[in-house]
Scaffold this motif. Sequence first.
Motif, PDB file in Angstrom:
ATOM      1  N   LYS A 197       1.032  -1.245  -0.017  1.00  0.00           N
ATOM      2  CA  LYS A 197      -0.073   0.006   0.060  1.00  0.00           C
ATOM      3  C   LYS A 197       0.871   1.471  -0.046  1.00  0.00           C
ATOM      4  O   LYS A 197       1.669   1.597   0.921  1.00  0.00           O
ATOM      5  CB  LYS A 197      -0.849  -0.009   1.374  1.00  0.00           C
ATOM      6  CG  LYS A 197      -1.657   1.374   1.586  1.00  0.00           C
ATOM      7  CD  LYS A 197      -2.704   1.494   0.630  1.00  0.00           C
ATOM      8  CE  LYS A 197      -2.863   3.300   0.252  1.00  0.00           C
ATOM      9  NZ  LYS A 197      -3.186   4.015   1.417  1.00  0.00           N
ATOM     10  N   GLY A 235      -4.656   8.410  -3.536  1.00  0.00           N
ATOM     11  CA  GLY A 235      -4.815   9.487  -4.429  1.00  0.00           C
ATOM     12  C   GLY A 235      -4.723  10.973  -3.668  1.00  0.00           C
ATOM     13  O   GLY A 235      -4.966  11.779  -4.235  1.00  0.00           O
ATOM     14  N   PHE A 238      -6.285  14.516  -5.119  1.00  0.00           N
ATOM     15  CA  PHE A 238      -7.583  14.991  -4.399  1.00  0.00           C
ATOM     16  C   PHE A 238      -8.309  13.875  -3.372  1.00  0.00           C
ATOM     17  O   PHE A 238      -8.077  12.734  -3.568  1.00  0.00           O
ATOM     18  CB  PHE A 238      -8.553  14.833  -5.534  1.00  0.00           C
ATOM     19  CG  PHE A 238      -9.889  15.845  -5.284  1.00  0.00           C
ATOM     20  CD1 PHE A 238      -9.951  17.172  -5.385  1.00  0.00           C
ATOM     21  CD2 PHE A 238     -11.167  15.247  -4.807  1.00  0.00           C
ATOM     22  CE1 PHE A 238     -10.836  17.958  -4.945  1.00  0.00           C
ATOM     23  CE2 PHE A 238     -12.036  15.895  -4.258  1.00  0.00           C
ATOM     24  CZ  PHE A 238     -12.057  17.360  -4.543  1.00  0.00           C
ATOM     25  N   GLY A 269     -11.788  13.212  -1.097  1.00  0.00           N
ATOM     26  CA  GLY A 269     -13.157  13.548  -0.978  1.00  0.00           C
ATOM     27  C   GLY A 269     -13.666  14.318   0.076  1.00  0.00           C
ATOM     28  O   GLY A 269     -14.377  15.107   0.049  1.00  0.00           O
ATOM     29  N   MET A 272     -11.250   8.671  -5.992  1.00  0.00           N
ATOM     30  CA  MET A 272     -11.003   7.176  -6.607  1.00  0.00           C
ATOM     31  C   MET A 272     -10.519   7.518  -8.109  1.00  0.00           C
ATOM     32  O   MET A 272      -9.696   6.852  -8.420  1.00  0.00           O
ATOM     33  CB  MET A 272     -12.333   6.777  -6.788  1.00  0.00           C
ATOM     34  CG  MET A 272     -12.773   6.203  -5.576  1.00  0.00           C
ATOM     35  SD  MET A 272     -14.092   5.033  -5.517  1.00  0.00           S
ATOM     36  CE  MET A 272     -15.601   6.060  -5.520  1.00  0.00           C
ATOM     37  N   GLY A 292      -9.499   2.575  -5.569  1.00  0.00           N
ATOM     38  CA  GLY A 292      -9.846   2.077  -4.428  1.00  0.00           C
ATOM     39  C   GLY A 292     -10.905   0.880  -4.391  1.00  0.00           C
ATOM     40  O   GLY A 292     -10.747   0.016  -4.960  1.00  0.00           O
ATOM     41  N   ASN A 321     -16.070   2.431  -4.161  1.00  0.00           N
ATOM     42  CA  ASN A 321     -17.313   2.863  -3.398  1.00  0.00           C
ATOM     43  C   ASN A 321     -16.884   4.271  -2.465  1.00  0.00           C
ATOM     44  O   ASN A 321     -15.846   4.167  -1.866  1.00  0.00           O
ATOM     45  CB  ASN A 321     -17.901   1.819  -2.190  1.00  0.00           C
ATOM     46  CG  ASN A 321     -18.191   0.613  -2.896  1.00  0.00           C
ATOM     47  OD1 ASN A 321     -19.212   0.757  -3.550  1.00  0.00           O
ATOM     48  ND2 ASN A 321     -17.444  -0.313  -2.686  1.00  0.00           N
ATOM     49  N   PRO A 322     -17.683   5.269  -2.749  1.00  0.00           N
ATOM     50  CA  PRO A 322     -17.567   6.441  -1.826  1.00  0.00           C
ATOM     51  C   PRO A 322     -17.530   6.107  -0.140  1.00  0.00           C
ATOM     52  O   PRO A 322     -18.018   5.011   0.047  1.00  0.00           O
ATOM     53  CB  PRO A 322     -18.467   7.639  -2.113  1.00  0.00           C
ATOM     54  CG  PRO A 322     -19.668   6.477  -2.726  1.00  0.00           C
ATOM     55  CD  PRO A 322     -19.162   5.452  -3.221  1.00  0.00           C
ATOM     56  N   PHE A 326     -14.989   5.271   1.427  1.00  0.00           N
ATOM     57  CA  PHE A 326     -14.090   4.248   1.936  1.00  0.00           C
ATOM     58  C   PHE A 326     -12.672   4.988   1.581  1.00  0.00           C
ATOM     59  O   PHE A 326     -12.700   6.059   1.025  1.00  0.00           O
ATOM     60  CB  PHE A 326     -14.146   3.083   1.106  1.00  0.00           C
ATOM     61  CG  PHE A 326     -15.330   2.049   1.727  1.00  0.00           C
ATOM     62  CD1 PHE A 326     -15.108   1.336   2.758  1.00  0.00           C
ATOM     63  CD2 PHE A 326     -16.779   2.348   1.150  1.00  0.00           C
ATOM     64  CE1 PHE A 326     -16.192   0.329   3.353  1.00  0.00           C
ATOM     65  CE2 PHE A 326     -17.517   1.444   1.677  1.00  0.00           C
ATOM     66  CZ  PHE A 326     -17.200   0.691   2.440  1.00  0.00           C
ATOM     67  N   THR A 376      -8.311   4.020   0.364  1.00  0.00           N
ATOM     68  CA  THR A 376      -7.511   3.278  -0.101  1.00  0.00           C
ATOM     69  C   THR A 376      -6.842   2.112   1.099  1.00  0.00           C
ATOM     70  O   THR A 376      -6.600   1.042   0.393  1.00  0.00           O
ATOM     71  CB  THR A 376      -6.518   3.937  -1.089  1.00  0.00           C
ATOM     72  OG1 THR A 376      -5.951   4.681  -0.374  1.00  0.00           O
ATOM     73  CG2 THR A 376      -6.988   4.443  -2.188  1.00  0.00           C
TER      74      THR A 376
HETATM   75  N1  UDP Z   1     -11.871   7.039  -2.274  1.00  0.00           N
HETATM   76  C1  UDP Z   1     -12.973   6.207  -2.227  1.00  0.00           C
HETATM   77  N2  UDP Z   1     -13.252   4.986  -2.083  1.00  0.00           N
HETATM   78  C2  UDP Z   1     -12.300   4.121  -2.008  1.00  0.00           C
HETATM   79  C3  UDP Z   1     -11.001   4.588  -1.777  1.00  0.00           C
HETATM   80  C4  UDP Z   1     -10.705   6.246  -1.989  1.00  0.00           C
HETATM   81  O1  UDP Z   1     -13.985   7.388  -1.979  1.00  0.00           O
HETATM   82  O2  UDP Z   1     -12.789   2.939  -1.633  1.00  0.00           O
HETATM   83  C5  UDP Z   1     -11.481   8.389  -2.595  1.00  0.00           C
HETATM   84  C6  UDP Z   1     -11.670   9.305  -1.108  1.00  0.00           C
HETATM   85  O3  UDP Z   1     -12.036  10.404  -1.353  1.00  0.00           O
HETATM   86  C7  UDP Z   1      -9.939   9.277  -0.660  1.00  0.00           C
HETATM   87  C8  UDP Z   1      -9.508   9.444  -2.236  1.00  0.00           C
HETATM   88  O4  UDP Z   1     -10.347   8.767  -2.999  1.00  0.00           O
HETATM   89  O5  UDP Z   1      -9.910  10.385  -0.116  1.00  0.00           O
HETATM   90  C9  UDP Z   1      -7.961   9.160  -2.065  1.00  0.00           C
HETATM   91  O6  UDP Z   1      -7.692   7.898  -1.624  1.00  0.00           O
HETATM   92  P1  UDP Z   1      -6.783   7.990  -0.196  1.00  0.00           P
HETATM   93  O7  UDP Z   1      -7.498   9.221   0.842  1.00  0.00           O
HETATM   94  O8  UDP Z   1      -7.092   6.701   0.724  1.00  0.00           O
HETATM   95  O9  UDP Z   1      -5.607   8.118  -0.413  1.00  0.00           O
HETATM   96  P2  UDP Z   1      -4.015   8.178   0.375  1.00  0.00           P
HETATM   97  O10 UDP Z   1      -4.418   9.087   1.600  1.00  0.00           O
HETATM   98  O11 UDP Z   1      -3.731   6.969   0.641  1.00  0.00           O
HETATM   99  O12 UDP Z   1      -3.256   9.031  -0.559  1.00  0.00           O
END
Ligand code: UDP
Length: 235
Positions: free
Chosen positions: A9, A51, A55, A57, A75, A131, A134-135, A137, A139
């Motif tokens: 990860k 991500g 960005f 969410g 996502m 991811g 689904n919103p 959640f 990663t």
């Molecule tokens: N996200 C989501 N569903 C998922 C995985 C990710 O909606 O199953 C969206 C969520 O908005 C999240 C963004 O994708 O803030 C980026 O993922 P994450 O914050 O987990 O990234 P990291 O912190 O690992 O860079």
Amino acid sequence: MQYKRILLKLSGEALMGNQQYGIDPIRLKEYAQEIKQITDKGVEVAIVIGGGNIFRGLAGASSGMDRVQGDNMGMLATIINGLALQSALENEEVPTRLQTAININEVAEPFIRRKAIRHLEKGRVVIFGGGTGNPYFTTDSAAVLRAIEINADVILKGTRVDGIYTSDPEKDKMATKFDFISFEDVLQKGLKVMDTTAFTLSQENELPIIVFDMNTKGNLLKVVCGERIGTKVNL
Ligand code: UDP
């Protein structure tokens, strides 16, 4: 090799390197080279990438955007990172496939569990983008979910900190590091390893997590060889 099949990860932020936003090509190349070291040893590697460098969410929601719209953007950001990582790995001559939880058929394969496992068996690195699809959640949840689905031996959470500490080592000079810790203790002490959804999914499925510093060259190989690097969370 201690582990035959791993799920790595990587956070989106890790890809920023010294930048404030986006993808640092030098960091990306370094990561690709680290990953090549372990695929060369025959380790089967799946990767979930975040991500946050593009960005999140929640950030969108805090400035008035609809949360689901923002999460969809997040996502998609993970798919952008996945494409970048795929390209960097291919530059190192590592065969890869990108599978996404949201279908973008012209760009990547859809997530199909059996196909993902087949790719791994053939020595291809499988990057999981989008991811969980689904919103609401993260990663981290996607990483645990995919790791369970593909029967990975362990989740390797590559960060810029070299393990789990009693408190945030970037803020507290007195913080001390754990070499091993149980899932129970992480929860009881309120330590931050992953979000609760992801963490409990890992606990319930008895999937160990190793948190380690991905930015030190050679660390990924050491972890996979079973050296005591980082912190291992186990039952
Ligand atoms: N996200 C989501 N569903 C998922 C995985 C990710 O909606 O199953 C969206 C969520 O908005 C999240 C963004 O994708 O803030 C980026 O993922 P994450 O914050 O987990 O990234 P990291 O912190 O690992 O860079």
